[in-house]
Design an enzyme around this catalytic site. Structure first.
Site, mmCIF file in Angstrom:
data_model
loop_
_atom_site.group_PDB
_atom_site.id
_atom_site.type_symbol
_atom_site.label_atom_id
_atom_site.label_comp_id
_atom_site.label_asym_id
_atom_site.label_seq_id
_atom_site.Cartn_x
_atom_site.Cartn_y
_atom_site.Cartn_z
ATOM 1 N N VAL A 5 0.829 -1.210 0.000
ATOM 2 C CA VAL A 5 0.000 0.000 0.000
ATOM 3 C C VAL A 5 0.870 1.269 0.000
ATOM 4 O O VAL A 5 0.663 2.181 -0.801
ATOM 5 C CB VAL A 5 -0.976 0.008 1.208
ATOM 6 N N LYS A 51 -7.784 -1.867 8.334
ATOM 7 C CA LYS A 51 -9.107 -2.273 8.835
ATOM 8 C C LYS A 51 -9.080 -2.599 10.314
ATOM 9 O O LYS A 51 -10.006 -2.284 11.049
ATOM 10 C CB LYS A 51 -9.597 -3.552 8.110
ATOM 11 N N ASP A 57 -11.431 -10.616 8.154
ATOM 12 C CA ASP A 57 -11.218 -9.345 7.450
ATOM 13 C C ASP A 57 -12.568 -8.761 6.997
ATOM 14 O O ASP A 57 -12.852 -7.575 7.222
ATOM 15 C CB ASP A 57 -10.290 -9.583 6.253
ATOM 16 N N VAL A 105 -12.212 -0.241 3.719
ATOM 17 C CA VAL A 105 -13.316 -1.112 3.307
ATOM 18 C C VAL A 105 -13.482 -1.011 1.792
ATOM 19 O O VAL A 105 -13.596 0.092 1.248
ATOM 20 C CB VAL A 105 -14.661 -0.709 3.967
ATOM 21 N N LYS A 117 -14.506 -5.277 8.294
ATOM 22 C CA LYS A 117 -15.002 -4.262 7.362
ATOM 23 C C LYS A 117 -16.503 -4.029 7.573
ATOM 24 O O LYS A 117 -16.974 -2.894 7.538
ATOM 25 C CB LYS A 117 -14.711 -4.694 5.923
ATOM 26 N N GLY A 168 -0.744 -9.660 -4.252
ATOM 27 C CA GLY A 168 -0.785 -8.608 -3.225
ATOM 28 C C GLY A 168 -2.176 -8.356 -2.674
ATOM 29 O O GLY A 168 -2.462 -7.285 -2.151
HETATM 30 N N1 HSE Z 1 -6.847 -8.834 2.225
HETATM 31 C C1 HSE Z 1 -7.808 -7.852 1.896
HETATM 32 C C2 HSE Z 1 -8.762 -8.413 0.862
HETATM 33 C C3 HSE Z 1 -7.118 -6.620 1.391
HETATM 34 O O1 HSE Z 1 -8.405 -9.420 0.232
HETATM 35 O O2 HSE Z 1 -9.857 -7.899 0.685
HETATM 36 C C4 HSE Z 1 -8.001 -5.441 1.171
HETATM 37 O O3 HSE Z 1 -8.599 -5.008 2.363
#
Ligand code: HSE
Length: 410
Positions: free
Chosen positions: A12, A100, A196, A127, A200, A182
């Protein structure tokens, strides 16, 4: 001129440095003044990088520099990110983050600190990756009563599901590809276990409700237990499988979940494939709204971060008022009756017992799993379905329930 610092030069951070450099003229036009990277905080050397002349390993070079007004936190992780965000805001520096975990855990506190110091804590990239989501919600929709949020919020798991479903790949190979691109977190368990997406969803719920939605209160299930047979059966019945994060708000509480869901052909989320995220949102006056775009990756995420840097530069002496209180939102699991696809290995008298428990349910078998059957149920609440599944296993010895996946929006 607005001087900024970037903390971290990974996927990032380096993306933000590139996007700011490549778009300096349009960024300046939009920000109303030039935006310049003055420092990049790193923990190791990047000798051949263009950012090398700006790099420092001493955070005080940034914190003690009164000319640096905006800090982009792109380090990830929680402890240092939280400490630096807090310190930066207290020093009246705007903080922009894609983190996040930071927003989900400390959003209420950092937003309050930003407000007290007349600066901003901005997190568009936290998000939906590159999908403009937070800004339209805050700017265009928050005055309206948000009724539901439902969508695909994790690019890595959506990439894996797509590769398993249409690319015929195995879970491990698809995950490796997501990591190489990535998309995945440094510990991809957060992606595949649904955490994750859950964080979010909690951020969106906090914004929508104005109260702190604690992400650990959201019932969460990931994609790791899905098998090729689930996809084949779902396809035969006209469905795709997606990891869905959903919430319905009413009064001072919300019903929320993160779990794999069957998405019927023709549903707006059916074709959101690969790294794409897609979010449906319903509010009282506007009705249904849909957001769609790349949910992860270096440049989509950097794009969202840069949009926040511009926002901070435009509002350099002003707090924009994004806020949720530290009061906790009541979060419950979904209580509505749901239709499901159930898949089981057949035991004795299976057909007769299943037909009695779920009369008229459409069934499919798949070629390479000769002993298995999948069927669709009518809408049932979770306790009713648990009872029926127990009855099936009891009265049809040898029957083994392999999966039960709800259909979205039923
Ligand atoms: N690992 C997260 C995803 C990165 O795959 O959505 C973006 O928040």
């Amino acid at each position: 001129m607005v001087n900024i610092a970037i903390l971290g030069y990974g996927t990032v951070g380096s993306g933000v440095f590139d996007v700011l450099g490549q778009n300096s003229e349009t960024v300046e036009r939009q920000a109303g003044q030039p935006v310049k990277v003055k420092r990049v905080f790193v923990r190791r050397d990047y000798p051949s990088s263009e950012a090398d002349p700006y790099m420092t390993r001493d955070i005080d070079d940034i914190m003690n520099d009164g000319d640096i007004r905006v800090i982009v936190e792109a380090m990830g992780g929680l402890e240092s990110a939280y400490a630096y965000a807090k310190r930066g805001l207290s020093l009246r520096k705007h903080i922009v983050t894609s983190n996040k975990e930071l927003v989900a855990d400390y959003g209420a506190e950092l937003l309050a600190l930003a407000r007290d110091n007349g600066v901003n804590f901005l997190f568009e990239a936290s998000v939906g990756g590159g999908v403009p989501l937070i800004a339209p919600i805050v700017r265009n929709l928050l005055f309206d009563k948000i009724l539901y949020i439902e969508g695909i919020l994790n690019g890595t798991s959506n990439y894996i599901l797509t590769e398993m479903s249409v690319g015929g790949k195995g879970f491990a190979e698809a995950l490796r590809e997501a990591q190489t691109s990535g998309y995945a977190e440094s510990d991809p368990a957060a992606d595949v276990e649904g955490l994750d997406a859950c964080r979010k969803l909690s951020i969106l719920l906090s914004l929508a409700s104005g109260c702190r939605a604690v992400w650990t209160d959201i019932e969460t299930q990931g994609i790791a237990r899905l098998t090729e047979a689930d996809f084949l059966c779902a396809k035969s019945l006209g469905y795709n499988i997606k990891l869905i994060a959903g919430a319905r708000l009413s009064g001072s509480s919300a019903e929320a979940y993160v779990a794999p869901r069957l998405v019927p052909y023709g549903h707006p989320l059916y074709s959101a494939d690969g790294v794409y995220n897609s979010v449906l949102l319903g509010a009282k006056a506007v009705g249904n709204v849909m957001f769609y775009g790349r949910g992860a990756g270096k440049y989509p995420t950097a794009s969202a971060v840069v949009s926040d840097v511009i926002e901070a530069a435009r509002k350099i002496n002003e707090n924009t008022g994004i806020y949720w209180s530290s009061e906790t939102l009541d979060i419950l699991p979904p209580t509505r009756a749901e239709r499901r696809m159930i898949r089981a290995e057949r035991g004795e008298e299976f057909e007769a017992v299943a037909a009695r428990l779920w009369p008229g349910a459409p069934r499919v078998s798949i070629k390479h799993c000769q002993r298995e059957t999948a069927w669709l149920t009518e809408a049932e609440d979770s306790s009713a379905v648990r009872e029926k599944l127990a009855a099936l296993e009891e009265t049809s010895p040898g029957t083994r329930i392999l999966s039960a996946i709800s259909i979205i929006g039923t």
